[in-house]
Design a protein around this motif. Structure first.
Motif, short mmCIF file in Angstrom:
data_model
loop_
_atom_site.label_atom_id
_atom_site.label_comp_id
_atom_site.label_asym_id
_atom_site.label_seq_id
_atom_site.Cartn_x
_atom_site.Cartn_y
_atom_site.Cartn_z
N ASP A 50 0.81 13.15 12.57
CA ASP A 50 -0.25 12.63 11.70
C ASP A 50 0.34 11.76 10.61
OD1 ASP A 50 -2.12 13.93 13.19
OD2 ASP A 50 -2.25 15.67 11.87
N GLU A 51 1.46 12.20 10.03
CA GLU A 51 2.10 11.40 8.98
C GLU A 51 2.59 10.06 9.54
OE1 GLU A 51 5.70 11.86 5.68
OE2 GLU A 51 5.41 13.34 7.26
N TYR A 52 3.11 10.13 10.77
CA TYR A 52 3.56 8.88 11.40
C TYR A 52 2.37 7.94 11.63
CZ TYR A 52 5.12 5.70 15.04
OH TYR A 52 5.39 4.58 15.76
N ALA A 53 1.22 8.49 12.04
CA ALA A 53 0.04 7.64 12.27
C ALA A 53 -0.43 6.99 10.97
CB ALA A 53 -1.08 8.49 12.88
N ILE A 54 -0.34 7.76 9.85
CA ILE A 54 -0.75 7.19 8.56
C ILE A 54 0.19 6.06 8.17
CG2 ILE A 54 -0.96 7.70 6.10
CD1 ILE A 54 -1.84 10.54 6.92
N LEU A 55 1.49 6.28 8.32
CA LEU A 55 2.45 5.23 7.99
C LEU A 55 2.27 4.01 8.88
CD1 LEU A 55 5.65 7.38 7.44
CD2 LEU A 55 4.25 6.29 5.69
N ARG A 56 1.96 4.27 10.13
CA ARG A 56 1.73 3.15 11.05
C ARG A 56 0.52 2.33 10.61
NH1 ARG A 56 -1.23 2.79 15.91
NH2 ARG A 56 -0.43 1.16 17.33
N GLN A 57 -0.53 3.03 10.19
CA GLN A 57 -1.71 2.33 9.72
C GLN A 57 -1.42 1.52 8.46
OE1 GLN A 57 -5.00 4.92 9.04
NE2 GLN A 57 -6.45 3.27 8.59
N GLU A 58 -0.66 2.12 7.53
CA GLU A 58 -0.29 1.39 6.31
C GLU A 58 0.55 0.17 6.66
OE1 GLU A 58 1.69 4.19 3.87
OE2 GLU A 58 -0.14 5.27 3.30
N ARG A 59 1.43 0.34 7.66
CA ARG A 59 2.27 -0.79 8.05
C ARG A 59 1.43 -1.93 8.61
NH1 ARG A 59 7.46 -2.08 9.75
NH2 ARG A 59 7.43 -4.35 9.87
N GLU A 60 0.44 -1.59 9.42
CA GLU A 60 -0.44 -2.61 9.97
C GLU A 60 -1.19 -3.34 8.86
OE1 GLU A 60 -0.77 -3.71 12.98
OE2 GLU A 60 0.72 -2.36 13.81
N GLU A 61 -1.66 -2.55 7.88
CA GLU A 61 -2.35 -3.20 6.75
C GLU A 61 -1.41 -4.11 5.98
OE1 GLU A 61 -3.88 0.00 4.50
OE2 GLU A 61 -5.45 0.53 5.97
N GLU A 62 -0.16 -3.70 5.80
CA GLU A 62 0.82 -4.52 5.10
C GLU A 62 1.10 -5.81 5.89
OE1 GLU A 62 3.61 -5.51 2.10
OE2 GLU A 62 1.97 -4.05 2.23
N LYS A 63 1.15 -5.67 7.20
CA LYS A 63 1.38 -6.86 8.03
C LYS A 63 0.22 -7.85 7.91
CE LYS A 63 2.66 -6.22 12.18
NZ LYS A 63 2.69 -5.61 13.54
N ARG A 64 -1.01 -7.29 7.91
CA ARG A 64 -2.17 -8.19 7.76
C ARG A 64 -2.15 -8.88 6.39
NH1 ARG A 64 -4.84 -4.04 10.63
NH2 ARG A 64 -5.46 -3.05 8.68
N ARG A 65 -1.75 -8.13 5.35
CA ARG A 65 -1.68 -8.73 4.02
C ARG A 65 -0.64 -9.83 3.97
NH1 ARG A 65 1.23 -8.50 -0.36
NH2 ARG A 65 2.69 -7.02 0.57
N LEU A 66 0.50 -9.62 4.63
CA LEU A 66 1.54 -10.64 4.64
C LEU A 66 1.08 -11.89 5.40
CD1 LEU A 66 4.72 -8.47 5.22
CD2 LEU A 66 4.04 -9.62 3.12
N ARG A 67 0.36 -11.65 6.53
CA ARG A 67 -0.14 -12.82 7.27
C ARG A 67 -1.13 -13.64 6.43
NH1 ARG A 67 -0.16 -9.22 11.73
NH2 ARG A 67 -2.38 -8.85 11.43
N ASP A 68 -2.02 -12.93 5.74
CA ASP A 68 -2.99 -13.64 4.89
C ASP A 68 -2.28 -14.38 3.76
OD1 ASP A 68 -4.92 -12.63 6.50
OD2 ASP A 68 -5.45 -10.95 5.16
N GLN A 69 -1.25 -13.70 3.21
CA GLN A 69 -0.51 -14.32 2.11
C GLN A 69 0.22 -15.57 2.60
OE1 GLN A 69 2.67 -11.95 0.30
NE2 GLN A 69 1.46 -11.98 -1.59
N LYS A 70 0.76 -15.48 3.80
CA LYS A 70 1.48 -16.63 4.34
C LYS A 70 0.53 -17.79 4.63
CE LYS A 70 4.56 -18.10 7.97
NZ LYS A 70 5.31 -17.73 9.19
N LYS A 71 -0.66 -17.43 5.19
CA LYS A 71 -1.64 -18.49 5.47
C LYS A 71 -2.07 -19.18 4.16
CE LYS A 71 -4.90 -18.02 8.53
NZ LYS A 71 -6.16 -17.58 9.21
N PHE A 72 -2.27 -18.36 3.13
CA PHE A 72 -2.66 -18.94 1.85
C PHE A 72 -1.55 -19.83 1.30
CE2 PHE A 72 -2.85 -18.67 -2.82
CZ PHE A 72 -4.10 -19.23 -3.05
N GLY A 73 -0.29 -19.41 1.46
CA GLY A 73 0.84 -20.23 0.99
C GLY A 73 0.94 -21.53 1.75
#
Length: 584
Positions: free
Chosen positions: A467-490
């Motif tokens: 369960d902890e691994y699934a939570i970290l995986r979900q957070e990682r996916e959200e971080e990846k989406r944030r980085l993609r959005d940030q890169k697109k904005f840049g």
């Protein structure tokens, strides 16, 4: 009471009915209550029943005695008929098999009397024939003192056939001497073999039977008398019985030796010293033929060894128990089951020191625990194998992250092609991680439902880890989406800036966001989940730190580095390989 009246219908006599009527009148006159009357009537009825019961018991006892007498008579009749060997005697067929007991007894009595007379006559005939045979045998044996001695008649077989055999034997006495001689020689050979196996002096044993039986005496001069044959047979019987007892004793000692050896894990070299004892542990009496195999000194040697091992057993019990405890701990450690070895060792010490438990029982109990632990390990094996594959995949994922962050990974350096192949395999493996986790969760839940307990990995619930691994995986996916959005904005800002400024300043301004995006895409995305998992991993792994050390802590931390390889590679490749316009 009506039954009593029916049994006594005579008028003018004292009956139960008249007595009961008289009793009723007395009660009426006295004024007895109905309760007392009922009680008295019940008492009278019970006394009547007791009288009937006693009469019935006496009649049954008399019948049983008659039946026993009849049974004895029938048994005696069958015995006499069997002994005489002829069922067609006059009167035997006339015995009634039905009718009253007394009638059957009356019918069988004359038949028995007739059979007894016939038996007496037959016994006399046998006695006469046997007396003649005994006389001739005494002459053959050269012992005239036996010619006048009477021989007992075997009354269990008085048939005419047997009598004819005795009569025929009178004509075979000349051959009897040769037959007896062969019999004596056979006995002597048997005694010789038995004495060799038992380690007994053969010459002293055989001359004790008769002096003429030693090897120096001529064969024709050896005694073949009845006494000699009987004593030889008795000697053989005694030696056989002694052989049985010694073999039984030796087998008991051998069994004890093997039990003590197994109990104390005695090495094979020490066991081979007593192969001459243990080799006959399952042998029958007839199979033991080796000279000296059942000698007294050999049995005494085995007894001394058993006594020595018994004394040694108490001092080695702790060593043997701790050896099994170590085996048990290794099984639990391999199965990643958390136990308290210190408490178990203290309990073993207390049991041995108290003396309240037998050593064999203690070791048997520990062997039972080991068997159960092995069963538990087998039931956990499939899940543990999947956990190992999952952790190995997470390690490859962590390596792949480090590889993707390396800007020089595509340079033609030594070993670069090997790393590239490993990266391709790692991407395939990492893409399978979600499926691995789902399968592992399903298997773990099925295991827990089947057994009704929580599946723990080194003391930590496995489902909690997943369960902890699934939570970290979900957070990682959200971080990846944030980085993609940030890169697109840049990239949009860079495009706008390139439109408003000269081409000379464009590379300078577009390089700034690229430097910022690098750490976020690599360090930030990987660092944040690692920091989240690190306290939990340290807490869960503290119990098993002494078991697997660095390997377990590395595996517990590994799931924090989960990434979707195909997307991450695309981000890393774009950020690391975009062409930068040259400055003027």
């Amino acid at each position: 009471m009506a039954v009593m009246d029916a049994q006594n219908p005579l008028l003018g006599e004292t009956t139960c009915s008249t007595l009961l009527q008289k009793l009723q009148e007395i009660w009426d006159e006295v004024g007895e209550s109905d309760e007392e009357r009922d009680k008295m009537l019940l008492q009278i009825e019970q006394e009547c029943l007791d009288v009937y019961k006693r009469k019935v018991e006496l009649a049954a006892k008399s019948r049983a005695e008659l039946l026993l007498t009849l049974s004895d008579a029938k048994l005696e009749l069958s015995t006499l008929v069997a002994a005489l060997g002829d069922k067609s005697f006059l009167g035997v067929d006339t015995v009634k098999a039905s009718g009253t007991i007394k009638e059957q007894l009356a019918a069988i009595a004359p038949v028995l009397e007739q059979l007894w007379k016939q038996k007496e006559e037959r016994v006399k005939e046998f006695s006469d024939v046997q007396s003649q045979i005994q006389k001739i045998c005494g002459e053959i044996a050269g012992n005239t003192s036996e010619q006048t001695s009477a021989s007992a008649v075997d009354e269990s077989d008085l048939s005419l056939k047997k009598l004819n055999e005795y009569q025929a034997k009178l004509h075979e006495l000349q051959k009897e001497k040769s037959d007896r001689l062969h019999k004596v020689l056979d006995f002597v050979g048997t005694v010789h073999d038995l004495c060799a196996v038992l380690g007994v002096d053969f010459f002293g044993t055989i001359t004790e039977v008769h002096p003429s039986l030693d090897e120096a005496t001529c064969v024709q001069s050896k005694s073949i008398s009845n006494d000699t044959l009987l004593r030889l047979a008795k000697t053989v019987s005694d030696l056989n019985e002694d052989k049985k007892q010694r073999l039984r004793k030796l087998q008991e000692l051998a069994t004890k030796l093997i039990d003590l050896w197994n109990l104390m894990d005695t090495p094979g070299d020490e066991r081979r010293l007593f192969d001459h004892v243990t080799c006959n542990i399952s042998a029958s009496v007839d199979e033991v033929t080796v000279p000296g195999a059942l000698a007294l000194d050999l049995i005494e040697q085995a007894e001394v060894e058993v006594e020595r091992l018994d004394q040694l057993k108490s001092s080695r019990m702790k060593e043997l128990a701790f050896k099994r405890q170590v085996e048990l701990e290794e099984i639990f450690a391999h199965a990643h089951i958390e136990i308290n070895p210190e408490a178990a060792r203290e309990k073993i010490m207390a049991l041995i020191d108290s003396g309240n438990v037998e050593p064999a029982e203690l070791l048997a109990d520990m062997d039972n625990q080991i068997a159960k632990a092995k069963e538990e390990a087998v039931s956990r094996k499939e899940i543990l194998d999947r956990v190992e594959k999952w952790m190995s995949a997470c390690e490859e994922e962590s390596w792949l992250d480090d590889y993707n962050r390396d800007d020089n990974r595509y340079n033609a350096s030594r070993g670069a092609h090997l790393n590239l192949k490993r990266a391709e395999k790692a991407r395939i493996l990492v893409n399978k991680i979600p499926g691995m986790v789902d399968t592992l969760v399903a298997k773990t839940r099925a295991w827990e439902e089947n057994r009704g307990i929580t599946f723990k990995y080194d003391g930590v619930p496995l489902l909690a880890m997943l369960d902890e691994y699934a939570i970290l995986r979900q957070e990682r996916e959200e971080e990846k989406r944030r980085l993609r959005d940030q890169k697109k904005f840049g990239e949009q800002q860079n495009t706008e800036q390139e439109a408003g400024f000269s081409p000379r300043s464009t590379p300078t301004r577009s390089a700034g966001p690229k430097k910022v995006a690098g750490p976020r895409a690599n360090g930030g995305a990987n660092g944040t989940p690692s920091r989240r998992l690190s306290p939990s991993a340290n807490q869960n792994g503290s119990r098993s730190a002494g078991k697997d050390g660095k390997r377990d802590s590395m595996k517990l931390a590994a799931p924090a580095n989960f990434v979707a390889i195909s997307k991450e590679d695309a981000v890393s490749h774009v950020s690391g390989t975009d062409p930068i316009p040259a400055s003027p």
